[in-house]
Write a protein that holds these residues in place. Sequence first.
Motif, PDB file in Angstrom:
ATOM      1  N   UNK A 262       0.832  -1.210   0.000  1.00  0.00           N
ATOM      2  CA  UNK A 262       0.000   0.000   0.000  1.00  0.00           C
ATOM      3  C   UNK A 262       0.864   1.257   0.000  1.00  0.00           C
ATOM      4  N   UNK A 263       1.937   1.243   0.796  1.00  0.00           N
ATOM      5  CA  UNK A 263       2.865   2.382   0.808  1.00  0.00           C
ATOM      6  C   UNK A 263       3.539   2.529  -0.557  1.00  0.00           C
ATOM      7  N   UNK A 264       3.952   1.400  -1.145  1.00  0.00           N
ATOM      8  CA  UNK A 264       4.595   1.453  -2.457  1.00  0.00           C
ATOM      9  C   UNK A 264       3.640   1.984  -3.522  1.00  0.00           C
ATOM     10  N   UNK A 265       2.371   1.603  -3.433  1.00  0.00           N
ATOM     11  CA  UNK A 265       1.375   2.108  -4.388  1.00  0.00           C
ATOM     12  C   UNK A 265       1.246   3.621  -4.288  1.00  0.00           C
ATOM     13  N   UNK A 266       1.174   4.138  -3.063  1.00  0.00           N
ATOM     14  CA  UNK A 266       1.015   5.580  -2.871  1.00  0.00           C
ATOM     15  C   UNK A 266       2.245   6.361  -3.342  1.00  0.00           C
ATOM     16  N   UNK A 267       3.411   5.725  -3.329  1.00  0.00           N
ATOM     17  CA  UNK A 267       4.649   6.400  -3.745  1.00  0.00           C
ATOM     18  C   UNK A 267       4.891   6.337  -5.256  1.00  0.00           C
ATOM     19  N   UNK A 268       4.062   5.613  -6.001  1.00  0.00           N
ATOM     20  CA  UNK A 268       4.289   5.434  -7.440  1.00  0.00           C
ATOM     21  C   UNK A 268       4.327   6.751  -8.221  1.00  0.00           C
ATOM     22  N   UNK A 269       3.389   7.694  -8.023  1.00  0.00           N
ATOM     23  CA  UNK A 269       3.466   8.957  -8.785  1.00  0.00           C
ATOM     24  C   UNK A 269       4.729   9.749  -8.489  1.00  0.00           C
ATOM     25  N   UNK A 270       5.174   9.720  -7.224  1.00  0.00           N
ATOM     26  CA  UNK A 270       6.403  10.436  -6.860  1.00  0.00           C
ATOM     27  C   UNK A 270       7.599   9.829  -7.598  1.00  0.00           C
ATOM     28  N   UNK A 271       7.651   8.501  -7.613  1.00  0.00           N
ATOM     29  CA  UNK A 271       8.759   7.818  -8.278  1.00  0.00           C
ATOM     30  C   UNK A 271       8.757   8.087  -9.779  1.00  0.00           C
ATOM     31  N   UNK A 272       7.586   8.114 -10.397  1.00  0.00           N
ATOM     32  CA  UNK A 272       7.499   8.355 -11.841  1.00  0.00           C
ATOM     33  C   UNK A 272       8.031   9.736 -12.204  1.00  0.00           C
ATOM     34  N   UNK A 273       7.769  10.722 -11.367  1.00  0.00           N
ATOM     35  CA  UNK A 273       8.254  12.079 -11.638  1.00  0.00           C
ATOM     36  C   UNK A 273       9.768  12.178 -11.444  1.00  0.00           C
ATOM     37  N   UNK A 274      10.320  11.335 -10.548  1.00  0.00           N
ATOM     38  CA  UNK A 274      11.753  11.346 -10.328  1.00  0.00           C
ATOM     39  C   UNK A 274      12.518  10.703 -11.472  1.00  0.00           C
ATOM     40  N   UNK A 275      11.888   9.744 -12.171  1.00  0.00           N
ATOM     41  CA  UNK A 275      12.550   9.106 -13.300  1.00  0.00           C
ATOM     42  C   UNK A 275      12.250   7.625 -13.386  1.00  0.00           C
ATOM     43  N   UNK A 276      12.535   7.042 -14.541  1.00  0.00           N
ATOM     44  CA  UNK A 276      12.218   5.639 -14.789  1.00  0.00           C
ATOM     45  C   UNK A 276      12.888   4.688 -13.791  1.00  0.00           C
ATOM     46  N   UNK A 277      14.171   4.846 -13.442  1.00  0.00           N
ATOM     47  CA  UNK A 277      14.772   3.912 -12.475  1.00  0.00           C
ATOM     48  C   UNK A 277      14.049   3.901 -11.135  1.00  0.00           C
ATOM     49  N   UNK A 278      13.622   5.065 -10.656  1.00  0.00           N
ATOM     50  CA  UNK A 278      12.899   5.124  -9.384  1.00  0.00           C
ATOM     51  C   UNK A 278      11.553   4.424  -9.485  1.00  0.00           C
ATOM     52  N   UNK A 279      10.880   4.579 -10.630  1.00  0.00           N
ATOM     53  CA  UNK A 279       9.594   3.915 -10.818  1.00  0.00           C
ATOM     54  C   UNK A 279       9.768   2.401 -10.820  1.00  0.00           C
ATOM     55  N   UNK A 280      10.805   1.915 -11.487  1.00  0.00           N
ATOM     56  CA  UNK A 280      11.047   0.476 -11.531  1.00  0.00           C
ATOM     57  C   UNK A 280      11.297  -0.080 -10.121  1.00  0.00           C
ATOM     58  N   UNK A 281      12.042   0.661  -9.301  1.00  0.00           N
ATOM     59  CA  UNK A 281      12.331   0.216  -7.935  1.00  0.00           C
ATOM     60  C   UNK A 281      11.061   0.172  -7.103  1.00  0.00           C
ATOM     61  N   UNK A 282      10.224   1.199  -7.199  1.00  0.00           N
ATOM     62  CA  UNK A 282       8.988   1.246  -6.412  1.00  0.00           C
ATOM     63  C   UNK A 282       8.042   0.138  -6.839  1.00  0.00           C
ATOM     64  N   UNK A 283       7.949  -0.116  -8.126  1.00  0.00           N
ATOM     65  CA  UNK A 283       7.091  -1.211  -8.588  1.00  0.00           C
ATOM     66  C   UNK A 283       7.617  -2.559  -8.098  1.00  0.00           C
ATOM     67  N   UNK A 284       8.945  -2.729  -8.068  1.00  0.00           N
ATOM     68  CA  UNK A 284       9.523  -3.957  -7.522  1.00  0.00           C
ATOM     69  C   UNK A 284       9.236  -4.067  -6.025  1.00  0.00           C
ATOM     70  N   UNK A 285       9.303  -2.931  -5.302  1.00  0.00           N
ATOM     71  CA  UNK A 285       8.972  -2.932  -3.880  1.00  0.00           C
ATOM     72  C   UNK A 285       7.522  -3.329  -3.652  1.00  0.00           C
ATOM     73  N   UNK A 286       6.654  -2.856  -4.526  1.00  0.00           N
ATOM     74  CA  UNK A 286       5.246  -3.249  -4.423  1.00  0.00           C
ATOM     75  C   UNK A 286       5.106  -4.757  -4.599  1.00  0.00           C
TER      76      UNK A 286
END
Length: 525
Positions: free
Chosen positions: A193-217
């Motif tokens: 749930x925390x990883x889901x809520x952080x997804x938009x933040x990660x996407x704005x930071x860049x593709x590598x951050x989004x990939x990490x957050x999705x893996x955390x989810x």
Amino acid sequence: MSAGALLYSFSPTPPNPSDFSKNIILSERRPKFPSRFHLPVLPEDRCFVFQISARRHSGGRGNWRLWTDIKSKPYDVSNKAPKSVKFKGSVDKAVLEEEDVLGDELPWWKQFPKRWLIVSLCFSAFLLCNMDRVNMSIAILPMSAEYNWNPQTVGLIQSSFFWGYLLTQIAGGIWADTVGGKLVLGFGVIWWSVATALTPVAAKLGLPFLLVVRAFMGIGEGVAMPAMNNILSKWVPVAERSRSLAFVYSGMYLGSVTGLAFSPFLIHQFGWPSVFFSFGSLGAVWFTVWLNKAHSSPLDDPQLRPQEKKLIFANSVNKEPVKSIPWGLILSKAPVWALIVSHFCHNWGTFILLTWMPTYYHQVLKFNLTESGLLCVLPWLTMAFSANLGGWIADTLVSRGLSVTTVRKIMQSVGFLGPAFFLTQLSHVDSPAMAVLCMACSQGTDAFSQSGLYSNHQDIAPRYSGVLLGLSNTAGVLAGVFGTAATGYILQHGSWDDVFKVSVGLYLVGTVVWNLFSTGEKILE
């Protein structure tokens, strides 16, 4: 209604036995028996027999009459009772039958079986699980337009979820079997749930951050199935296994329905980040209820009614805590490998439909974003219905004497051959309506797998059901990782027909392996 107990007792104090034929009015909700009986000394070859019965007194709702009749009868000295007599079975019977009467006075929500409350909470956890998973399949369309992602990048993002999901399958099973499913499932829901809520933040930071957050989810969702399997193996009797698992897994399907139905609306009204913020916040609500109501085992629940506890343990495998995992023994069994291979074949097609269906509707059938989301609901609704229907059919067949092995093979064959047939029809239909219908029928027959391979872990290895599910689902996750990424590659160099042909081929392989090597009998103690 009477609660009878057959009691044996010995005492050196010599009052008259006739004093014990009494009528006693008790105003308590639970009749309290006298704490001590004084009986005359009898010869060693005789004993006293107590017949205690209790009936509700007509003078008041909570009043009871208690009758105690005592006789003496011949007694075999060789089986002489010890001085400290334990009245296990008979006293339990008296308490359980009394609970039947007292249960009539409780409100309906307190009479609701606790095992089905646990099942319902697992259902709601899986509802959130797929809500948080499928929202990306809708949000990826405006996200890819905003960030200029090509299909291969989209496939990479979709598959990154499975990187984390893969890591915690076996670990989650070991953890659940050793420390209990309540802790593990609670951790998983909060984490994803925390990883889901952080997804938009990660996407704005860049593709590598989004990939990490999705893996955390994926790490959080990876422990959900092994933990759930561990909990239900302890709470649910064998006779209710198929329908309870089908109900829980239908939460995943309804989660897909909810996510696909609400995501387009939220995107149009508030923008794509709102999907992740709103869905992620629901996990905190579930976690609060879970902490207060759930227990890993019936033995841990102080509020469980004795009547239900007796039902659970009379019809379930009482599992001792797992201290070590016999990996060599597990991996030497052909039915275990049948589970692993079949899980891989099943999940390849399922995960492709889960992650790529909105894109298929949008690109091939030319539906807009809202239409794609709404039409994706139909197959998942079909799955929710079919899963529960299959569960009731399976339990009914078992209760009528058909072997568990035969039932599991029938249900899983439907779960393989049904999707294979309907996916082959997609290349022959000439209208969007027929394509949607084929998708719905494919998903609907796929859901019979919940009474096939997904119920089989508890059949063949009840003590290691969490570990075994983690093991087979690892293969299923690998199918998701490779299948989701491969679909993006195939679409750049081929067509959707090629995507579906691969899925059909794997469904056929799974059918052969399952029917040759699977069993419904316990193979691991």
